[in-house]
Design an enzyme around this catalytic site. Structure first.
Site, PDB file in Angstrom:
ATOM      1  N   LYS A 190       0.743  -1.195   0.018  1.00  0.00           N
ATOM      2  CA  LYS A 190      -0.079  -0.098  -0.033  1.00  0.00           C
ATOM      3  C   LYS A 190       0.925   1.276   0.129  1.00  0.00           C
ATOM      4  O   LYS A 190       2.116   1.224   0.389  1.00  0.00           O
ATOM      5  CB  LYS A 190      -0.945  -0.136   1.245  1.00  0.00           C
ATOM      6  CG  LYS A 190      -1.830  -1.368   1.058  1.00  0.00           C
ATOM      7  CD  LYS A 190      -2.856  -1.148   2.327  1.00  0.00           C
ATOM      8  CE  LYS A 190      -3.887  -2.259   2.028  1.00  0.00           C
ATOM      9  NZ  LYS A 190      -5.067  -2.343   3.066  1.00  0.00           N
ATOM     10  N   TYR A 202     -12.457  -1.894  -4.204  1.00  0.00           N
ATOM     11  CA  TYR A 202     -12.842  -2.107  -2.876  1.00  0.00           C
ATOM     12  C   TYR A 202     -14.227  -2.053  -2.950  1.00  0.00           C
ATOM     13  O   TYR A 202     -15.102  -2.113  -1.855  1.00  0.00           O
ATOM     14  CB  TYR A 202     -12.250  -1.176  -1.977  1.00  0.00           C
ATOM     15  CG  TYR A 202     -10.816  -1.560  -1.594  1.00  0.00           C
ATOM     16  CD1 TYR A 202     -10.768  -2.669  -0.642  1.00  0.00           C
ATOM     17  CD2 TYR A 202      -9.718  -0.888  -1.820  1.00  0.00           C
ATOM     18  CE1 TYR A 202      -9.523  -3.148  -0.303  1.00  0.00           C
ATOM     19  CE2 TYR A 202      -8.506  -1.120  -1.282  1.00  0.00           C
ATOM     20  CZ  TYR A 202      -8.288  -2.284  -0.658  1.00  0.00           C
ATOM     21  OH  TYR A 202      -7.004  -2.578   0.007  1.00  0.00           O
ATOM     22  N   ASN A 232      -2.333  -0.354   6.765  1.00  0.00           N
ATOM     23  CA  ASN A 232      -1.914  -1.524   7.529  1.00  0.00           C
ATOM     24  C   ASN A 232      -0.715  -2.180   6.416  1.00  0.00           C
ATOM     25  O   ASN A 232      -0.574  -3.407   6.417  1.00  0.00           O
ATOM     26  CB  ASN A 232      -2.986  -2.661   7.834  1.00  0.00           C
ATOM     27  CG  ASN A 232      -4.060  -2.877   6.711  1.00  0.00           C
ATOM     28  OD1 ASN A 232      -3.970  -2.526   5.718  1.00  0.00           O
ATOM     29  ND2 ASN A 232      -4.932  -3.448   6.855  1.00  0.00           N
ATOM     30  N   HIS A 291      -2.091  -5.544   1.211  1.00  0.00           N
ATOM     31  CA  HIS A 291      -3.524  -6.304   0.920  1.00  0.00           C
ATOM     32  C   HIS A 291      -3.192  -7.642   0.425  1.00  0.00           C
ATOM     33  O   HIS A 291      -2.024  -7.834  -0.355  1.00  0.00           O
ATOM     34  CB  HIS A 291      -4.258  -5.482  -0.251  1.00  0.00           C
ATOM     35  CG  HIS A 291      -5.274  -6.108  -1.128  1.00  0.00           C
ATOM     36  ND1 HIS A 291      -6.482  -6.242  -0.304  1.00  0.00           N
ATOM     37  CD2 HIS A 291      -5.293  -7.092  -2.151  1.00  0.00           C
ATOM     38  CE1 HIS A 291      -7.441  -7.100  -1.102  1.00  0.00           C
ATOM     39  NE2 HIS A 291      -6.915  -7.541  -1.985  1.00  0.00           N
ATOM     40  N   GLU A 295      -8.934 -10.364  -8.629  1.00  0.00           N
ATOM     41  CA  GLU A 295      -8.185  -9.253  -8.540  1.00  0.00           C
ATOM     42  C   GLU A 295      -6.662  -9.203  -9.342  1.00  0.00           C
ATOM     43  O   GLU A 295      -6.301  -8.228  -9.523  1.00  0.00           O
ATOM     44  CB  GLU A 295      -7.641  -9.396  -7.020  1.00  0.00           C
ATOM     45  CG  GLU A 295      -8.897  -8.927  -5.890  1.00  0.00           C
ATOM     46  CD  GLU A 295      -8.485  -8.999  -4.421  1.00  0.00           C
ATOM     47  OE1 GLU A 295      -9.570  -8.649  -3.820  1.00  0.00           O
ATOM     48  OE2 GLU A 295      -7.524  -9.425  -3.925  1.00  0.00           O
TER      49      GLU A 295
HETATM   50  N1  UDP Z   1     -10.091  -1.118   6.702  1.00  0.00           N
HETATM   51  C1  UDP Z   1     -10.208   0.071   7.451  1.00  0.00           C
HETATM   52  N2  UDP Z   1     -11.080   0.016   8.841  1.00  0.00           N
HETATM   53  C2  UDP Z   1     -11.645  -0.959   9.127  1.00  0.00           C
HETATM   54  C3  UDP Z   1     -11.525  -2.292   8.600  1.00  0.00           C
HETATM   55  C4  UDP Z   1     -10.732  -2.268   7.379  1.00  0.00           C
HETATM   56  O1  UDP Z   1      -9.875   0.985   7.176  1.00  0.00           O
HETATM   57  O2  UDP Z   1     -11.980  -1.086  10.295  1.00  0.00           O
HETATM   58  C5  UDP Z   1      -9.295  -1.202   5.620  1.00  0.00           C
HETATM   59  C6  UDP Z   1      -7.924  -1.756   5.767  1.00  0.00           C
HETATM   60  O3  UDP Z   1      -6.926  -0.943   4.891  1.00  0.00           O
HETATM   61  C7  UDP Z   1      -8.381  -3.125   5.223  1.00  0.00           C
HETATM   62  C8  UDP Z   1      -9.180  -2.779   4.079  1.00  0.00           C
HETATM   63  O4  UDP Z   1     -10.023  -1.772   4.561  1.00  0.00           O
HETATM   64  O5  UDP Z   1      -6.975  -3.797   4.828  1.00  0.00           O
HETATM   65  C9  UDP Z   1      -9.939  -4.247   3.522  1.00  0.00           C
HETATM   66  O6  UDP Z   1     -10.746  -4.379   4.688  1.00  0.00           O
HETATM   67  P1  UDP Z   1     -10.768  -6.119   4.912  1.00  0.00           P
HETATM   68  O7  UDP Z   1     -11.622  -6.489   5.824  1.00  0.00           O
HETATM   69  O8  UDP Z   1     -10.882  -6.816   3.678  1.00  0.00           O
HETATM   70  O9  UDP Z   1      -9.292  -6.644   5.559  1.00  0.00           O
HETATM   71  P2  UDP Z   1      -8.121  -7.359   4.769  1.00  0.00           P
HETATM   72  O10 UDP Z   1      -8.698  -8.352   3.976  1.00  0.00           O
HETATM   73  O11 UDP Z   1      -7.379  -6.263   4.208  1.00  0.00           O
HETATM   74  O12 UDP Z   1      -7.333  -8.073   5.964  1.00  0.00           O
HETATM   75 MG    MG Z   2     -10.173  -8.111   2.552  1.00  0.00          MG
END
Ligand code: UDP
Ligand code: MG
Length: 140
Positions: free
Chosen positions: A10, A50, A113, A116, A127
């Site tokens: 990211k 997204y 974080n 992805h 994707e």
């Molecule tokens: N995210 C966020 N707040 C939250 C949960 C997710 O900003 O409470 C963001 C974070 O960057 C995350 C992305 O949205 O990686 C996609 O969320 P997902 O639940 O799919 O998590 P991931 O699969 O990336 O672990």
């Molecule tokens: Mg996810």
């Protein structure tokens, strides 16, 4: 089973110079980089990528963040690559991620974080197609 999955490093992790460290974690974990490129999402493309999260409260901020600078997108290949990749990344919230995972080491908060990873075979296929043409992927 040999699988492929999509990885994104990211924007803030790219800006902090973490590309080499993060790719090394994937490779040390047994994942091969079979395609990679530095690119940038427009806000519109970030919203498309997204779209599954479009009703979530964090959607606007997430799309703004993901289009704020260059990202490194890669296709990773290996045995159980989808699950293995998610293990190497760690939990979504860096504060809850296990020691030694990418998100624990380099994630700033639940949004920023660092990485992805696809969450299943169908999303991985979609994707990968979102970023790469078939002839840009090279298994060795
Ligand atoms: N995210 C966020 N707040 C939250 C949960 C997710 O900003 O409470 C963001 C974070 O960057 C995350 C992305 O949205 O990686 C996609 O969320 P997902 O639940 O799919 O998590 P991931 O699969 O990336 O672990
Ligand atoms: Mg996810």
């Amino acid at each position: 089973m040999v699988e492929r999955t999509l990885s994104i490093i990211k924007p803030d992790a790219v800006a902090r110079g973490l590309l080499g460290d993060i790719l090394k974690k994937f490779q040390s974990g047994g994942l091969k980089v079979v395609a990679t490129k530095l690119t940038r999402l427009t806000p519109e493309r970030a919203r498309e990528f997204y779209a599954v999260h479009k009703e979530r409260p964090f959607f606007g901020g997430l799309c703004e963040y993901m289009s704020s600078g260059p990202i490194l997108v890669s296709v990773l290949e290996g045995d159980n690559a989808i699950t293995k990749h998610r293990e190497i990344m760690g939990a979504t919230d860096p504060a809850k991620a296990a020691p030694g995972t990418i998100r624990r080491e380099w994630g700033k908060d639940v949004e920023k974080n660092a990485v992805h990873g696809s969450d299943g075979p169908e999303t991985a296929a979609a994707e990968i197609k979102f970023f790469f043409k078939p002839d840009e992927i090279h298994s060795s």
